[in-house]
Design an enzyme around this catalytic site. Structure first.
Site, PDB file in Angstrom:
ATOM      1  N   LYS A 169      -1.413   5.214   8.636  1.00 19.17           N
ATOM      2  CA  LYS A 169      -0.635   5.274   7.254  1.00 19.17           C
ATOM      3  C   LYS A 169      -1.716   5.633   6.114  1.00 19.17           C
ATOM      4  CE  LYS A 169       1.385   2.478   4.045  1.00 19.17           C
ATOM      5  NZ  LYS A 169       2.146   1.195   3.610  1.00 19.17           N
ATOM      6  N   THR A 203       0.999  -1.226   0.111  1.00 22.03           N
ATOM      7  CA  THR A 203      -0.244  -0.103  -0.096  1.00 22.03           C
ATOM      8  C   THR A 203       0.895   1.210   0.132  1.00 22.03           C
ATOM      9  OG1 THR A 203      -1.684  -1.049   1.089  1.00 22.03           O
ATOM     10  CG2 THR A 203      -1.899   1.265   1.393  1.00 22.03           C
ATOM     11  N   LYS A 223      -7.811   1.590  -2.825  1.00 17.46           N
ATOM     12  CA  LYS A 223      -7.223   1.290  -1.662  1.00 17.46           C
ATOM     13  C   LYS A 223      -7.705   2.354  -0.524  1.00 17.46           C
ATOM     14  CE  LYS A 223      -5.147  -0.975   1.791  1.00 17.46           C
ATOM     15  NZ  LYS A 223      -5.580  -2.110   2.461  1.00 17.46           N
TER      16      LYS A 223
HETATM   17  P1  NAD Z   1       5.786  -5.988   7.399  1.00 20.64           P
HETATM   18  O1  NAD Z   1       6.675  -4.912   7.888  1.00 20.64           O
HETATM   19  O2  NAD Z   1       5.632  -7.290   8.210  1.00 20.64           O
HETATM   20  O3  NAD Z   1       6.657  -6.300   5.902  1.00 20.64           O
HETATM   21  C1  NAD Z   1       7.654  -5.758   5.217  1.00 20.64           C
HETATM   22  C2  NAD Z   1       8.738  -6.617   4.788  1.00 20.64           C
HETATM   23  O4  NAD Z   1       9.442  -5.729   3.763  1.00 20.64           O
HETATM   24  C3  NAD Z   1       9.635  -6.487   6.203  1.00 20.64           C
HETATM   25  O5  NAD Z   1      10.146  -7.753   6.307  1.00 20.64           O
HETATM   26  C4  NAD Z   1      10.923  -5.666   5.576  1.00 20.64           C
HETATM   27  O6  NAD Z   1      11.930  -6.284   6.180  1.00 20.64           O
HETATM   28  C5  NAD Z   1      10.733  -5.840   4.144  1.00 20.64           C
HETATM   29  N1  NAD Z   1      11.770  -4.801   3.649  1.00 20.64           N
HETATM   30  C6  NAD Z   1      11.820  -3.624   3.778  1.00 20.64           C
HETATM   31  N2  NAD Z   1      12.410  -2.732   2.750  1.00 20.64           N
HETATM   32  C7  NAD Z   1      12.986  -3.743   2.286  1.00 20.64           C
HETATM   33  C8  NAD Z   1      14.033  -3.869   1.141  1.00 20.64           C
HETATM   34  N3  NAD Z   1      14.612  -2.747   0.666  1.00 20.64           N
HETATM   35  N4  NAD Z   1      14.315  -5.101   0.506  1.00 20.64           N
HETATM   36  C9  NAD Z   1      13.799  -6.111   1.092  1.00 20.64           C
HETATM   37  N5  NAD Z   1      12.537  -6.037   2.015  1.00 20.64           N
HETATM   38  C10 NAD Z   1      12.556  -5.099   2.416  1.00 20.64           C
HETATM   39  O7  NAD Z   1       4.530  -5.272   6.838  1.00 20.64           O
HETATM   40  P2  NAD Z   1       3.234  -5.934   6.309  1.00 20.64           P
HETATM   41  O8  NAD Z   1       2.479  -5.968   7.326  1.00 20.64           O
HETATM   42  O9  NAD Z   1       3.652  -7.254   5.614  1.00 20.64           O
HETATM   43  O10 NAD Z   1       2.611  -4.936   5.192  1.00 20.64           O
HETATM   44  C11 NAD Z   1       3.219  -4.812   3.935  1.00 20.64           C
HETATM   45  C12 NAD Z   1       2.466  -3.826   2.943  1.00 20.64           C
HETATM   46  O11 NAD Z   1       1.054  -4.487   3.081  1.00 20.64           O
HETATM   47  C13 NAD Z   1       2.231  -2.482   3.455  1.00 20.64           C
HETATM   48  O12 NAD Z   1       2.230  -1.681   2.595  1.00 20.64           O
HETATM   49  C14 NAD Z   1       1.025  -2.363   4.242  1.00 20.64           C
HETATM   50  O13 NAD Z   1       0.499  -1.077   4.467  1.00 20.64           O
HETATM   51  C15 NAD Z   1       0.262  -3.423   3.493  1.00 20.64           C
HETATM   52  N6  NAD Z   1      -0.961  -3.972   4.047  1.00 20.64           N
HETATM   53  C16 NAD Z   1      -0.876  -4.851   5.464  1.00 20.64           C
HETATM   54  C17 NAD Z   1      -2.016  -5.199   5.799  1.00 20.64           C
HETATM   55  C18 NAD Z   1      -1.711  -6.106   7.208  1.00 20.64           C
HETATM   56  O14 NAD Z   1      -2.871  -6.200   7.816  1.00 20.64           O
HETATM   57  N7  NAD Z   1      -0.585  -6.140   7.779  1.00 20.64           N
HETATM   58  C19 NAD Z   1      -3.291  -5.232   5.292  1.00 20.64           C
HETATM   59  C20 NAD Z   1      -3.239  -4.668   4.089  1.00 20.64           C
HETATM   60  C21 NAD Z   1      -2.326  -4.191   3.481  1.00 20.64           C
END
Ligand code: NAD
Length: 301
Positions: A248, A98, A173
């Protein structure tokens, strides 16, 4: 079966990549957090040392990263040495993070110029939806890119909707989540007011849930404990959908509204209230806990 590169193996990306493996695809993955890589490896994903190497010789690249700057960094790279440059022309690129609409459209433009088939495909449904493969996928991109990405989106998602051209998945979204944030605050106000005036919240729910005030947040994420069994309110507001995430998404909606010149006064107010609530130490609580702020029942806020 396809060779797939998956970058960002966190709470959402990890289970999504696992579902691609379960569907029979060969998935290699990269994450900057070692524990995410270890968990992914246990789920059958082959670890790779860099993002660029993850994308170099695959048919499909998925990304699931925190924010726009990470997505721009991975795809565009320093000095143009990112995934867009490293991948074979014609690679299907699916960004499910997102992020802000400008970043999404900038990455789309670079991918298209390099001959790739890119979609932005942010999701709704949370970690449980990612694990079950039932996410709602809101997809932006050209028709040909959507058709190429669809078989893979249908593995990680239960509902796949083409929202239009580049960035329109992100538009859907932020609009959807702005509705959700505003309606949660409206419900919190109404249930707090009813309570102060002596109306049992359960009775208000019985009436309103089948009357004109009903809405999704009231029915599924009711902020008052003891009303909706599965709601976070019944487990001390453990998320669920964290306040940090709602905060966010409302900030993204405000940035988009400013850029588009759209008036979103209630969206702006919701963003301010969630900023207040998150800054007061509540970022890790479910977003329905905002009722504490409205009711004046939080010590920290
Ligand atoms: P998270 O923090 O658990 O996962 C993100 C991952 O990206 C982490 O493991 C981090 O180490 C990795 N990362 C960061 N920079 C990086 C790079 N340069 N190279 C490789 N890896 C890298 O977050 P999440 O909960 O998995 O959310 C991910 C996305 O999904 C976000 O944009 C969030 O807004 C969206 N989202 C999350 C949810 C939820 O409920 N968790 C729901 C809908 C949407």
């Amino acid at each position: 079966m396809a060779d797939i590169g998956f970058i960002g193996l966190g709470n959402m990306g990890g289970p999504m990549a696992k579902n691609l493996v379960a569907a029979g695809h060969a998935v290699k993955g990269f994450d900057v957090t070692p524990s995410a890589v270890t968990a992914a490896e246990a789920a059958g994903i082959v670890p790779v040392e860099t993002a660029v190497a993850t994308a170099a010789d695959v048919e499909v690249v998925f990304t699931m990263l925190p924010a726009g700057r990470h997505v721009r960094g991975i795809y565009l790279g320093e000095d143009g040495e990112g995934v867009v440059a490293a991948a074979r022309p014609g690679t299907v690129m699916i960004d499910s993070s997102t992020i802000d609409i400008s970043s999404a459209r900038a990455v789309h433009a670079a991918a298209a110029a390099a001959g790739h088939l890119m979609v932005d495909a942010p999701v709704s449904g949370g970690v449980a939806g990612a694990e079950a493969g039932t996410l709602t996928m809101m997809v932006g991109g050209a028709d040909a890119s959507f058709e190429a990405a669809k078989p893979y989106l249908e593995i990680v998602g239960g509902k796949v909707i083409h929202a239009g051209g580049a960035g329109n998945g992100q538009v859907a979204k932020v609009c959807n989540n702005m509705i959700l944030g505003i309606s949660m605050i409206a419900i919190s106000e109404a249930f707090t007011l009813g309570d102060k005036l002596g109306l049992d919240p359960k009775v208000l729910f019985d009436i309103s849930s089948t009357a004109s005030g009903s809405c999704w947040a009231m029915l599924h994420h009711n902020p008052v404990p003891g009303i909706v069994e599965t709601a976070a309110a019944n487990r001390d507001y453990k998320p669920g959908f964290a306040t940090a995430m709602m905060h966010k998404d409302l900030q993204l909606a405000q940035a988009a509204a400013q850029e588009a010149g759209a008036a979103t006064p209630l969206g702006a107010e919701a963003a301010a209230l969630y900023t207040l609530f998150a800054n007061a130490g509540n970022a890790d609580l479910d977003y329905s806990a905002i009722i504490k702020l409205i009711a004046g029942k939080t010590e920290t806020a």
